[in-house]
Enzyme design. Structure first.
Site, PDB file in Angstrom:
ATOM      1  N   ASP A 152      33.894  41.286  38.572  1.00  0.00           N
ATOM      2  CA  ASP A 152      33.862  40.384  39.728  1.00  0.00           C
ATOM      3  C   ASP A 152      35.045  39.443  39.699  1.00  0.00           C
ATOM      4  OD1 ASP A 152      32.452  38.871  41.989  1.00  0.00           O
ATOM      5  OD2 ASP A 152      32.682  37.311  40.465  1.00  0.00           O
ATOM      6  N   LYS A 163      35.445  38.034  47.055  1.00  0.00           N
ATOM      7  CA  LYS A 163      34.729  37.072  47.890  1.00  0.00           C
ATOM      8  C   LYS A 163      35.557  36.628  49.092  1.00  0.00           C
ATOM      9  CE  LYS A 163      32.259  35.561  43.772  1.00  0.00           C
ATOM     10  NZ  LYS A 163      33.139  36.093  42.706  1.00  0.00           N
ATOM     11  N   TYR A 173      39.583  31.940  42.093  1.00  0.00           N
ATOM     12  CA  TYR A 173      39.793  31.923  40.657  1.00  0.00           C
ATOM     13  C   TYR A 173      41.286  31.928  40.331  1.00  0.00           C
ATOM     14  CZ  TYR A 173      34.856  33.352  40.671  1.00  0.00           C
ATOM     15  OH  TYR A 173      33.497  33.441  40.888  1.00  0.00           O
TER      16      TYR A 173
END
Length: 339
Positions: free
Chosen positions: A56, A86, A61
């Site tokens: 993921d 995402k 990030y």
């Protein structure tokens, strides 16, 4: 290196099958402390080598850094790997003086702009494909929508974006087969109950709210997932580190009541000769909605430590003792019954 055999579980009602242990990509991007790029890539490679098939990542990030690093590995090893990223944040190039790094050490030169609208979801998906250097993303999560991130008033217009167009974009991507599953990735379960009002979701990545330390999401959220055929990926199984000897809980210094509960759980684990992190890793998988536990190691060595905890034998009596002492919420599934 010989890959081990992990149990695989189905994601919602999709055809995706994920190993019950996954690899989260936040720590690799350097949250709170730096992670060299080669070390991050080696960690992803090691996870695949040992047989983990679910990884993921997210634009947030490292402000794009995690997607770049994961893509470097996955471009050579994409087959049979389930990848999630995402939507909800667009990255805008900025100068060093303008950048808000947040908790990221050495992020890429961007700031994040929250946008959950139809056009933003589509653009975010395409931007992630570019950063990853990959055509296929299997699971797409709506990232960090909810009052915990945005406040009550701040969340209202953002939720209106999702309800008014963002969800439609996700459905179109899934219905066209461009992605195989859609969901939300958040740190609060309450907003996921609101999401059920919008329509059907395949999987939710919920961090910190269904762990050995905290089962606040048990009912009505987890029970609704079982009823609706939605899976749960348990992120943050160590609650920001407090369950592996750290002092953080929910990304901040743990309050005294949390520390006291951790000590009580640890005392039971010690009674049965089980490392506390081993119990924390294995606990969520007894729930029928949970398909994966997603820790975030920073190095191959940290991943090996996690694998050691994963392999540790946990006697059933440990869970029943925790339940008897009131350290698990009533109704929590444990081997052989419920707390």
């Amino acid at each position: 290196m010989t890959a081990r055999t992990f149990e695989k579980r189905r994601v919602g009602r999709t055809d995706l099958q994920v190993t019950t242990l996954g690899l989260g990509g936040a720590s690799l991007a350097g949250i709170f402390s730096a992670v060299p790029a080669e070390q991050a890539r080696a960690t992803v490679s090691h996870a695949l080598d040992v047989g983990i098939n679910y990884v993921d990542t997210a634009p947030q990030y490292g402000l794009g850094r995690s997607e770049h690093l994961m893509g470097d590995v996955l471009r050579e090893r994409r087959e049979d790997v389930v990848l999630s990223s995402k939507v909800g944040r667009l990255l805008k190039p900025v100068s060093a003086a303008e950048q808000d790094k947040g908790n990221w050490v050495d992020p890429l030169p961007f700031n994040q702009l929250y946008d959950y609208s139809y056009d933003a979801v589509m653009r975010s998906f395409e931007d992630s494909q570019q950063r990853l250097g990959l055509e296929k993303i299997d699971i797409l999560y709506v990232h960090d929508i909810g009052v915990a991130t945005h406040g009550v008033e701040g969340n209202k217009p953002l939720w209106a974006q999702l309800a008014g167009g963002g969800y439609k974009a996700l459905r179109e991507l899934r219905d066209a087969g461009v992605v195989k599953a859609i969901g939300l990735g958040v740190n609060e379960w309450e907003v996921l109950m609101d999401a059920f009002q919008l329509g059907d979701w395949d999987v939710f990545l919920l961090a910190g709210r269904y762990t050995l330390l905290e089962q606040t999401s048990l009912d009505p959220f987890m029970t609704t997932c079982v009823q609706r055929g939605s899976s749960v990926v348990v992120g943050g199984p160590f609650n920001s580190g407090i369950l592996v000897g750290g002092d953080k809980f929910n990304y901040a210094k743990a309050p005294d009541d949390v520390v006291a509960k951790v000590r009580a759980i640890e005392a039971v684990c010690r009674e049965f000769g089980v490392p506390l992190p081993a119990a924390a890793l294995q606990f969520p998988l007894t729930h029928p909605a949970v398909c994966n536990v997603l820790p975030g190691p920073r190095s191959p060595q940290e991943l090996d430590g996690i694998l050691g905890w994963w392999d540790a034998k946990v006697p059933g009596e440990l869970w029943t003792t925790l339940a008897a002492k009131g350290l698990l919420a009533p109704g929590t599934p444990i081997p052989g019954g419920t707390a």
